[in-house]
Design a protein around this motif. Sequence first.
Motif, PDB file in Angstrom:
ATOM      1  N   TRP A  16       0.820  -1.205   0.000  1.00  0.00           N
ATOM      2  CA  TRP A  16       0.000   0.000   0.000  1.00  0.00           C
ATOM      3  C   TRP A  16       0.854   1.256   0.000  1.00  0.00           C
ATOM      4  N   PRO A  53     -10.520  -3.727   4.695  1.00  0.00           N
ATOM      5  CA  PRO A  53      -9.115  -4.154   4.710  1.00  0.00           C
ATOM      6  C   PRO A  53      -8.424  -3.905   6.030  1.00  0.00           C
ATOM      7  N   THR A  66      -4.812   8.891   1.663  1.00  0.00           N
ATOM      8  CA  THR A  66      -6.082   8.233   1.367  1.00  0.00           C
ATOM      9  C   THR A  66      -7.231   8.923   2.081  1.00  0.00           C
ATOM     10  N   SER A 121     -15.212  -0.199  -3.430  1.00  0.00           N
ATOM     11  CA  SER A 121     -13.939  -0.094  -2.714  1.00  0.00           C
ATOM     12  C   SER A 121     -13.368  -1.471  -2.383  1.00  0.00           C
ATOM     13  N   GLN A 124     -11.380  -2.417  -5.360  1.00  0.00           N
ATOM     14  CA  GLN A 124     -10.259  -1.526  -5.633  1.00  0.00           C
ATOM     15  C   GLN A 124      -8.919  -2.115  -5.199  1.00  0.00           C
ATOM     16  N   SER A 125      -8.916  -2.898  -4.105  1.00  0.00           N
ATOM     17  CA  SER A 125      -7.651  -3.379  -3.565  1.00  0.00           C
ATOM     18  C   SER A 125      -6.875  -4.214  -4.571  1.00  0.00           C
ATOM     19  N   CYS A 126      -7.582  -4.882  -5.496  1.00  0.00           N
ATOM     20  CA  CYS A 126      -6.898  -5.673  -6.528  1.00  0.00           C
ATOM     21  C   CYS A 126      -6.938  -5.008  -7.905  1.00  0.00           C
ATOM     22  N   GLU A 128      -6.890  -1.677  -9.096  1.00  0.00           N
ATOM     23  CA  GLU A 128      -6.662  -0.230  -8.933  1.00  0.00           C
ATOM     24  C   GLU A 128      -6.909   0.537 -10.217  1.00  0.00           C
TER      25      GLU A 128
END
Length: 501
Positions: A16, A53, A66, A121, A124-126, A128
């Motif tokens: 991150w 997350p 963020t 969201s 989004q973590s995978c 982007e």
Amino acid sequence: MKNGALAFAASLVLAWGVGSQAFAGDVAQGEQLANTYCAACHGPSGEGMGPNPSLAGISEEYFVKTMQAFRAGERESATMGALSSGLSDEQFQDMAAFYAQFEPIAHEFRIDGPLHHVSASVCQSCHEDIYRQWSGSMHAKSTALRDPIHELMYRREVGDPRAEDQLHNRSQRFPVCLNCHSPNAAKDQVTKLDAKDAYAEGVNCVACHQISGFKGVRRAEGGLRLGILAYETSPDTLQGATGFPFDKTRDQQNGNPHLPTGALDTFGVEVPAALPLAGNPRMLRSSEMCLGCHDTRPNPQGVPLCDTGDEIRSSGSNVTCQSCHMPIADGIANHSMGGGHDPAMLSRAVQMHVEVEPNGDGVTANVVMQNQLPHRMPTGAPFRNIQVQVTALDAHGNVLWRNFETHAREEDPKSFLFYQLADDEGKPAMPPVATGVGTDTRLLPHERRVLSYEIPVQPAVVRAEMLYNLVFEAMKPHILELTDDEELLQPRRVSFYEARL
């Protein structure tokens, strides 16, 4: 939906971002703030809960940036936007210091509740790049919470998009517009669009990727089913353009939430994927994916408002919507899904040039327009319009002549491309109350049209410009009461040509 569990590698948390900027947050203050604002969803020590997350060990710089993005509305989330709105940069730094003290940990990924409640969201973590494209699209801005043009109509016809139990004023039924503009809320028959992120996000990831089949917008017994009602949807399995080969899924798991974990539960049954995904190219690579909302939409009197699907069928084109609106770039289908709000997409719509011939003391200028599209230009919302402005200039750039100065519709009607709805007397009417079509001068699919002008001077240059407007001029003051984004309503030059004599 069945619960799935997936352990994300700690390296995902580290990825991150490791910031170079130094922060001096207060850990004790940060703990108090975290307990107040974060622990309920992310756990007491930021270990992550459900689809939310892990924050443990997150880079302080990444955390602060963020949170600033959530506060500024640059990153979409109704929940995080509301939580961050009252916090200062100093408080962000305190919270960042609290979470940074922990070791990064693996996060057990769980989805509880129905598929259509999953926020973008989570994806989004995978994904982007895709998330970034989508978040700038009109799909992400489709609700009356984010699109002031739609908000104007919604408030007039329904009411407050943040209020529950709203009904359409005249029909006293659930607002049919939500079937397209907030399909996840429509599935729950909810009108309070800020109640869940998945509602406020409009046409978000699961809104499309839950669609497994197309029933069509026309019912066999008569009448229409629009938006999400036109589709078959899966209650627990995402739909993708491609799936995973069954004999290779074991090798491809690697923390992928769309694949089974490989672990067994207490009863020896394999723990399913947190977000199972099935390949469905027949749906996702077909125009049917779009036609539930973009086929035809009449008002209560049966007058067509948006009729893009019928326009495409009349053109005889077999090109899919995705071919133009989701082109492949860098190996992925672009999820910006550009259309009437995208200047780059609009600039490819019409091929235009100017042919000039001497004519006595002046010239004859023929503006040739070729619609490249399999639908009308403009299409979609019935207040979009185009002005074709033609200007004669001398060698120093001074204006010698122009086909109109202020209003194309009054000064040069043939240069105004628009769709005008009318009442019983033939007078202009707003879409919800119109009883018929008044005027339609838009370019037909693939039409070639020539506008001819006798220019009574000898210019050095004849310039033609196509100026695209999202709404009629009379609507703009009302929309500006809902937004300070004046640029949204400015005419956009989508085509340009100069003939030099």
